[in-house]
Design a protein around this motif. Structure first.
Motif, PDB file in Angstrom:
ATOM      1  N   LYS A  28      33.581  38.384  30.601  1.00 20.75           N
ATOM      2  CA  LYS A  28      32.693  38.740  31.709  1.00 20.75           C
ATOM      3  C   LYS A  28      32.722  40.245  31.932  1.00 20.75           C
ATOM      4  O   LYS A  28      33.794  40.858  32.018  1.00 20.75           O
ATOM      5  N   ARG A  29      31.552  40.848  32.059  1.00 20.38           N
ATOM      6  CA  ARG A  29      31.429  42.296  32.175  1.00 20.38           C
ATOM      7  C   ARG A  29      31.275  42.742  33.626  1.00 20.38           C
ATOM      8  O   ARG A  29      31.009  41.955  34.512  1.00 20.38           O
ATOM      9  N   GLY A  30      31.425  44.066  33.818  1.00 20.48           N
ATOM     10  CA  GLY A  30      31.128  44.679  35.105  1.00 20.48           C
ATOM     11  C   GLY A  30      32.159  44.435  36.183  1.00 20.48           C
ATOM     12  O   GLY A  30      31.843  44.544  37.368  1.00 20.48           O
ATOM     13  N   LEU A  31      33.389  44.113  35.792  1.00 16.21           N
ATOM     14  CA  LEU A  31      34.428  43.828  36.775  1.00 16.21           C
ATOM     15  C   LEU A  31      35.313  45.046  37.002  1.00 16.21           C
ATOM     16  O   LEU A  31      35.476  45.880  36.112  1.00 16.21           O
ATOM     17  N   PRO A  32      35.914  45.143  38.177  1.00 17.78           N
ATOM     18  CA  PRO A  32      36.790  46.286  38.451  1.00 17.78           C
ATOM     19  C   PRO A  32      38.094  46.199  37.676  1.00 17.78           C
ATOM     20  O   PRO A  32      38.422  45.163  37.082  1.00 17.78           O
ATOM     21  N   SER A  33      38.848  47.289  37.687  1.00 15.61           N
ATOM     22  CA  SER A  33      40.156  47.305  37.041  1.00 15.61           C
ATOM     23  C   SER A  33      41.169  46.545  37.887  1.00 15.61           C
ATOM     24  O   SER A  33      40.896  46.171  39.034  1.00 15.61           O
ATOM     25  N   GLY A  34      42.344  46.321  37.315  1.00 17.24           N
ATOM     26  CA  GLY A  34      43.418  45.666  38.050  1.00 17.24           C
ATOM     27  C   GLY A  34      43.329  44.151  38.006  1.00 17.24           C
ATOM     28  O   GLY A  34      42.559  43.561  37.243  1.00 17.24           O
ATOM     29  N   ILE A  35      44.137  43.521  38.835  1.00 19.87           N
ATOM     30  CA  ILE A  35      44.193  42.062  38.892  1.00 19.87           C
ATOM     31  C   ILE A  35      42.853  41.484  39.335  1.00 19.87           C
ATOM     32  O   ILE A  35      42.254  41.949  40.300  1.00 19.87           O
ATOM     33  N   ILE A  36      42.419  40.451  38.617  1.00 19.97           N
ATOM     34  CA  ILE A  36      41.239  39.674  39.030  1.00 19.97           C
ATOM     35  C   ILE A  36      41.631  38.210  38.944  1.00 19.97           C
ATOM     36  O   ILE A  36      41.699  37.635  37.849  1.00 19.97           O
ATOM     37  N   ALA A  37      41.919  37.607  40.078  1.00 21.36           N
ATOM     38  CA  ALA A  37      42.345  36.210  40.101  1.00 21.36           C
ATOM     39  C   ALA A  37      41.160  35.249  40.085  1.00 21.36           C
ATOM     40  O   ALA A  37      41.221  34.202  39.443  1.00 21.36           O
ATOM     41  N   GLU A  38      40.094  35.611  40.802  1.00 19.25           N
ATOM     42  CA  GLU A  38      38.923  34.744  40.899  1.00 19.25           C
ATOM     43  C   GLU A  38      37.663  35.590  40.937  1.00 19.25           C
ATOM     44  O   GLU A  38      37.639  36.656  41.551  1.00 19.25           O
ATOM     45  N   THR A  39      36.606  35.091  40.310  1.00 15.56           N
ATOM     46  CA  THR A  39      35.260  35.620  40.542  1.00 15.56           C
ATOM     47  C   THR A  39      34.414  34.478  41.091  1.00 15.56           C
ATOM     48  O   THR A  39      34.269  33.447  40.449  1.00 15.56           O
ATOM     49  N   TRP A  40      33.901  34.665  42.290  1.00 19.95           N
ATOM     50  CA  TRP A  40      33.048  33.654  42.906  1.00 19.95           C
ATOM     51  C   TRP A  40      31.636  33.879  42.376  1.00 19.95           C
ATOM     52  O   TRP A  40      30.970  34.854  42.734  1.00 19.95           O
ATOM     53  N   GLU A  41      31.196  32.980  41.526  1.00 22.05           N
ATOM     54  CA  GLU A  41      29.948  33.149  40.799  1.00 22.05           C
ATOM     55  C   GLU A  41      28.737  32.784  41.652  1.00 22.05           C
ATOM     56  O   GLU A  41      27.750  33.516  41.700  1.00 22.05           O
ATOM     57  N   VAL A  42      28.769  31.628  42.254  1.00 28.05           N
ATOM     58  CA  VAL A  42      27.712  31.169  43.162  1.00 28.05           C
ATOM     59  C   VAL A  42      28.395  30.785  44.453  1.00 28.05           C
ATOM     60  O   VAL A  42      29.196  29.847  44.484  1.00 28.05           O
ATOM     61  N   SER A  43      28.114  31.532  45.498  1.00 25.70           N
ATOM     62  CA  SER A  43      28.807  31.296  46.765  1.00 25.70           C
ATOM     63  C   SER A  43      27.886  31.573  47.946  1.00 25.70           C
ATOM     64  O   SER A  43      27.182  32.578  47.974  1.00 25.70           O
ATOM     65  N   ASP A  44      27.930  30.678  48.918  1.00 26.87           N
ATOM     66  CA  ASP A  44      27.298  30.896  50.216  1.00 26.87           C
ATOM     67  C   ASP A  44      28.316  30.634  51.312  1.00 26.87           C
ATOM     68  O   ASP A  44      28.017  30.022  52.330  1.00 26.87           O
ATOM     69  N   TYR A  45      29.554  31.081  51.064  1.00 26.10           N
ATOM     70  CA  TYR A  45      30.613  30.865  52.039  1.00 26.10           C
ATOM     71  C   TYR A  45      30.728  32.079  52.960  1.00 26.10           C
ATOM     72  O   TYR A  45      31.178  33.150  52.548  1.00 26.10           O
ATOM     73  N   LYS A  46      30.286  31.940  54.185  1.00 26.69           N
ATOM     74  CA  LYS A  46      30.443  32.939  55.242  1.00 26.69           C
ATOM     75  C   LYS A  46      30.102  34.343  54.743  1.00 26.69           C
ATOM     76  O   LYS A  46      28.999  34.572  54.246  1.00 26.69           O
ATOM     77  N   ASP A  47      31.049  35.282  54.843  1.00 30.14           N
ATOM     78  CA  ASP A  47      30.757  36.660  54.445  1.00 30.14           C
ATOM     79  C   ASP A  47      30.799  36.854  52.937  1.00 30.14           C
ATOM     80  O   ASP A  47      30.582  37.967  52.439  1.00 30.14           O
ATOM     81  N   LYS A  48      31.052  35.796  52.187  1.00 29.04           N
ATOM     82  CA  LYS A  48      31.094  35.877  50.726  1.00 29.04           C
ATOM     83  C   LYS A  48      29.849  35.275  50.092  1.00 29.04           C
ATOM     84  O   LYS A  48      29.865  34.884  48.923  1.00 29.04           O
ATOM     85  N   THR A  49      28.755  35.211  50.844  1.00 30.60           N
ATOM     86  CA  THR A  49      27.512  34.732  50.250  1.00 30.60           C
ATOM     87  C   THR A  49      27.012  35.753  49.242  1.00 30.60           C
ATOM     88  O   THR A  49      27.123  36.960  49.439  1.00 30.60           O
ATOM     89  N   GLY A  50      26.499  35.254  48.114  1.00 31.42           N
ATOM     90  CA  GLY A  50      26.006  36.143  47.071  1.00 31.42           C
ATOM     91  C   GLY A  50      24.642  36.716  47.405  1.00 31.42           C
ATOM     92  O   GLY A  50      23.871  36.160  48.193  1.00 31.42           O
ATOM     93  N   THR A  51      24.334  37.848  46.782  1.00 31.33           N
ATOM     94  CA  THR A  51      23.035  38.502  46.920  1.00 31.33           C
ATOM     95  C   THR A  51      22.341  38.490  45.566  1.00 31.33           C
ATOM     96  O   THR A  51      22.957  38.782  44.538  1.00 31.33           O
TER      97      THR A  51
END
Length: 355
Positions: A28-51
């Motif tokens: 998967k591309r375009g991710l920040p450096s450092g630890i990445i435990a989860e990427t929420w791919e499709v989400s409409d959870y509260k302030d974590k809704t995707g754009t």
């Protein structure tokens, strides 16, 4: 409105159990450096809704679109407070917390939220010897469980199973569980983030004081269920020409399939449901009435319910994960029975009952 595959912003979680499996092994591309435990791919959870990041709806949130166009986006006749499914990639380079999630009744009565969290894991990669913990071995008293959790002796009370790439594990709400280390997972779940952990530290490695830790254990014991012992399942396979659909799990809340494509595949029109697609292999092109969209390795999108037919054209062999809210009889039972599977085999996929 001309609907098209919707790509969303990715929400990144940097919990201590992760490392770099998602960019390095999944690609998967375009991710920040450092630890990445989860990427929420499709989400409409509260302030974590995707754009939305592509097409003329770019800049609109999934939450906005769900409320404004529930029939066209989610499915004909659907209604609800938010998009009903949440999908993510999880890097379990280290063991996840031993935890559980509230069921719908507990979520409403105790947490004032509309639903709990049943989930399923599809194993994308697992090192030799990788395992999961899921469900209790037998009936235990509350005191016995409390003692095991305060001693961090999880194997004394939880069932451990070996896993391999291609397995799917259906985990009902209320069932205590964990997985890792050395595991990369795709997860589909109800839209919720309710969780109770029995671990002595939080998701970022901070240690609880004893009263906090014991309070967390007791909260988990209050919500714990023991009606199910999840098991890894290799799936039920349907062949269509050079392509394969592997049904990994199915239940009231979602179904998960893995599509192994060697030639173009036509996804028929489904006005009653949308589909989440996640590409875990090489590039595919999605051809639909209004145009063509490219789906890169590690990318996900939503095929809206009103998109119509979609021709999926792979560049060589590719693997996609498809998730949707099924009509269990029409989408699961009938095609699998037509392929020769009996109801007992079909019921191993999760919570599937004949109608």
């Amino acid at each position: 409105m001309d609907w098209y595959p919707l790509k969303l912003t990715t929400n990144v979680q940097k919990y201590t159990f992760g490392e770099r499996l998602i960019p390095e092994r999944l690609g998967k591309r375009g991710l920040p450096s450092g630890i990445i435990a989860e990427t929420w791919e499709v989400s409409d959870y509260k302030d974590k809704t995707g754009t939305v990041v592509n097409g003329y709806l770019a800049g609109r949130t999934l939450h906005e679109l769900t409320l404004a166009h529930p029939n066209e986006l989610v499915g004909r006749g659907w209604y609800g407070p938010y998009f009903p499914l949440l999908s993510k990639f999880i890097d379990a380079s280290h063991m996840l917390p031993v935890h559980l999630h509230a069921d719908d009744e507990t979520a409403r009565n105790l947490h004032n939220e509309p639903n709990g969290k049943t989930e399923a894991w599809h194993i994308l990669w697992a090192a030799p010897g990788a395992t999961i913990l899921a469900g209790l071995k037998s009936e235990f008293t509350r005191e016995q469980l409390f003692e095991a959790f305060t001693a961090c002796d999880y194997d004394s009370v939880l069932v451990r199973h070996s896993i391999q790439a291609g397995d799917t594990v259906y985990v009902p709400a209320g069932i205590i569980h964990s997985f890792g280390p050395d595991t990369l997972v795709f997860e589909i779940q109800q839209t919720s983030n309710l969780a109770q952990s029995v671990m002595p530290t939080d998701l970022y490695g901070n240690k609880y004081n004893q009263p906090e830790w014991y309070a967390n254990i007791n909260a988990a014991l209050d919500e714990l269920k023991n009606h199910n012992q999840p098991r890894p399942h290799g799936g039920l396979r349907l062949e269509s020409g050079a392509n394969f659909r592997v049904f990994g799990c199915a239940g009231t809340y979602f179904a998960l399939e893995r599509w192994i494509l060697n030639e173009p595949y036509l996804e028929l029109s489904h006005p009653r449901r949308c589909v989440i697609l996640s590409n875990v292999s090489s590039v595919v092109h999605l051809e639909f009435a209004a145009g063509i969209e490219r789906l890169e390795q590690g990318e996900s999108c939503i095929l809206p319910a009103a998109i119509g037919e979609v021709q999926i054209v792979p560049d060589g062999q590719t693997n996609l994960i498809a998730c949707y809210i099924p009509d269990l009889q029409q989408d699961i039972i009938e095609p699998l029975q037509a392929a020769g599977y009996n109801l007992q085999q079909i019921q191993t996929l999760g919570k599937v009952n004949s109608i």
